[in-house]
Design a protein around this motif. Structure first.
Motif, PDB file in Angstrom:
ATOM      1  N   ARG A  51       0.832  -1.369   0.032  1.00 42.64           N
ATOM      2  CA  ARG A  51       0.025   0.017   0.029  1.00 42.64           C
ATOM      3  C   ARG A  51       0.751   1.123  -0.167  1.00 42.64           C
ATOM      4  NH1 ARG A  51      -2.466  -2.746   4.003  1.00 42.64           N
ATOM      5  NH2 ARG A  51      -4.263  -3.813   3.500  1.00 42.64           N
ATOM      6  N   ALA A  52       1.784   1.362   0.714  1.00 46.44           N
ATOM      7  CA  ALA A  52       2.776   2.464   0.839  1.00 46.44           C
ATOM      8  C   ALA A  52       3.413   2.605  -0.564  1.00 46.44           C
ATOM      9  CB  ALA A  52       3.922   2.287   2.002  1.00 46.44           C
ATOM     10  N   PHE A  53       3.971   1.692  -1.089  1.00 49.23           N
ATOM     11  CA  PHE A  53       4.490   1.940  -2.403  1.00 49.23           C
ATOM     12  C   PHE A  53       3.623   2.284  -3.355  1.00 49.23           C
ATOM     13  CE2 PHE A  53       5.155  -0.008  -6.509  1.00 49.23           C
ATOM     14  CZ  PHE A  53       6.298   0.725  -7.088  1.00 49.23           C
ATOM     15  N   LEU A  54       2.425   1.758  -3.603  1.00 50.26           N
ATOM     16  CA  LEU A  54       1.500   2.189  -4.216  1.00 50.26           C
ATOM     17  C   LEU A  54       0.857   3.524  -4.248  1.00 50.26           C
ATOM     18  CD1 LEU A  54      -0.912  -0.948  -4.855  1.00 50.26           C
ATOM     19  CD2 LEU A  54       1.035  -0.168  -6.422  1.00 50.26           C
ATOM     20  N   SER A  55       0.991   3.950  -3.207  1.00 48.11           N
ATOM     21  CA  SER A  55       0.497   5.422  -2.573  1.00 48.11           C
ATOM     22  C   SER A  55       1.436   6.545  -2.711  1.00 48.11           C
ATOM     23  CB  SER A  55      -0.019   5.481  -1.465  1.00 48.11           C
ATOM     24  OG  SER A  55      -1.342   4.602  -1.366  1.00 48.11           O
ATOM     25  N   ALA A  56       2.773   6.235  -2.881  1.00 55.00           N
ATOM     26  CA  ALA A  56       3.858   7.159  -2.753  1.00 55.00           C
ATOM     27  C   ALA A  56       4.311   7.556  -4.123  1.00 55.00           C
ATOM     28  CB  ALA A  56       4.926   6.469  -1.923  1.00 55.00           C
ATOM     29  N   PRO A  57       4.528   8.865  -4.726  1.00 54.10           N
ATOM     30  CA  PRO A  57       4.956   9.079  -5.788  1.00 54.10           C
ATOM     31  C   PRO A  57       6.402   8.458  -6.020  1.00 54.10           C
ATOM     32  CG  PRO A  57       4.471  11.057  -4.557  1.00 54.10           C
ATOM     33  CD  PRO A  57       4.340   9.885  -3.679  1.00 54.10           C
ATOM     34  N   HIS A  58       6.699   8.078  -7.270  1.00 54.07           N
ATOM     35  CA  HIS A  58       7.979   7.473  -7.808  1.00 54.07           C
ATOM     36  C   HIS A  58       8.495   8.276  -8.759  1.00 54.07           C
ATOM     37  CE1 HIS A  58      10.716   4.235  -8.873  1.00 54.07           C
ATOM     38  NE2 HIS A  58      10.538   3.671  -7.596  1.00 54.07           N
ATOM     39  N   PRO A  59      10.230   8.512  -8.609  1.00 51.79           N
ATOM     40  CA  PRO A  59      10.613   9.093  -9.757  1.00 51.79           C
ATOM     41  C   PRO A  59      10.833   8.684 -11.078  1.00 51.79           C
ATOM     42  CG  PRO A  59      12.144   8.313  -8.083  1.00 51.79           C
ATOM     43  CD  PRO A  59      10.886   8.051  -7.386  1.00 51.79           C
ATOM     44  N   MET A  60      10.717   7.194 -11.001  1.00 51.93           N
ATOM     45  CA  MET A  60      10.566   6.252 -12.281  1.00 51.93           C
ATOM     46  C   MET A  60       9.284   6.522 -13.099  1.00 51.93           C
ATOM     47  SD  MET A  60      13.653   5.214 -12.755  1.00 51.93           S
ATOM     48  CE  MET A  60      13.409   3.768 -13.986  1.00 51.93           C
ATOM     49  N   LEU A  61       8.178   7.051 -12.261  1.00 46.76           N
ATOM     50  CA  LEU A  61       6.921   7.193 -12.836  1.00 46.76           C
ATOM     51  C   LEU A  61       6.591   8.467 -12.961  1.00 46.76           C
ATOM     52  CD1 LEU A  61       5.293   4.484 -10.951  1.00 46.76           C
ATOM     53  CD2 LEU A  61       5.929   4.332 -13.253  1.00 46.76           C
TER      54      LEU A  61
END
Length: 142
Positions: A101-111
């Motif tokens: 959940r934390a991964f899916l909800s956090a902005p990611h530089p590769m995206l």
């Protein structure tokens, strides 16, 4: 070798009986999943109430969802499966629903600074998120 099985994807959607092949899962999607499958997926992906509603209505518009009786259309079912598949993959990679959940909800530089959940609203975006997850899993530059 399949790491995220159709059973794991279906479990996110609380589908019973669990399909034992991708062909069986695909057939169920083509015939329309139960409306509750989408709700179960959203409930697993997000814990906050208002955020769950927003996500649910991004996948199936609010008025349509409220009108829909027992089953979703094939297109809506496909979107529900995509959400479940991305969550099942994140859960597999992180080995924790909370970390997924934390991964899916956090902005990611590769995206491009977008959240994986936001990017995965399209099939191509979901593939990008899954590719990123597998790179993280195998320790490749992500």
């Amino acid at each position: 070798m399949v790491l995220v099985t159709p059973e794991k994807i279906a479990a996110v959607m609380a589908l019973l009986p669990l399909p034992h092949s991708f062909a069986e899962l695909d057939d169920r999607i083509a015939h329309g999943l139960p409306k509750d499958a989408l709700k179960a997926s959203v409930d697993r992906v997000l814990l906050a109430g208002e955020d769950r509603k927003k996500l649910l209505y991004r996948i199936v518009p609010e008025a349509t969802y409220k009108r829909r009786r027992g089953t979703l259309t094939a297109d809506e079912s496909g979107r529900a499966e995509r959400l479940a598949r991305v969550f099942a993959t994140a859960d597999y990679v992180w080995n924790s629903e909370d970390d997924a959940r934390a991964f899916l909800s956090a902005p990611h530089p590769m995206l491009q600074g977008r959240t994986p959940l936001d990017v995965s609203m399209t099939e191509l975006g979901a593939r990008r998120v899954e590719e990123l997850l597998w790179k993280l899993y195998y320790g490749l530059a992500a």
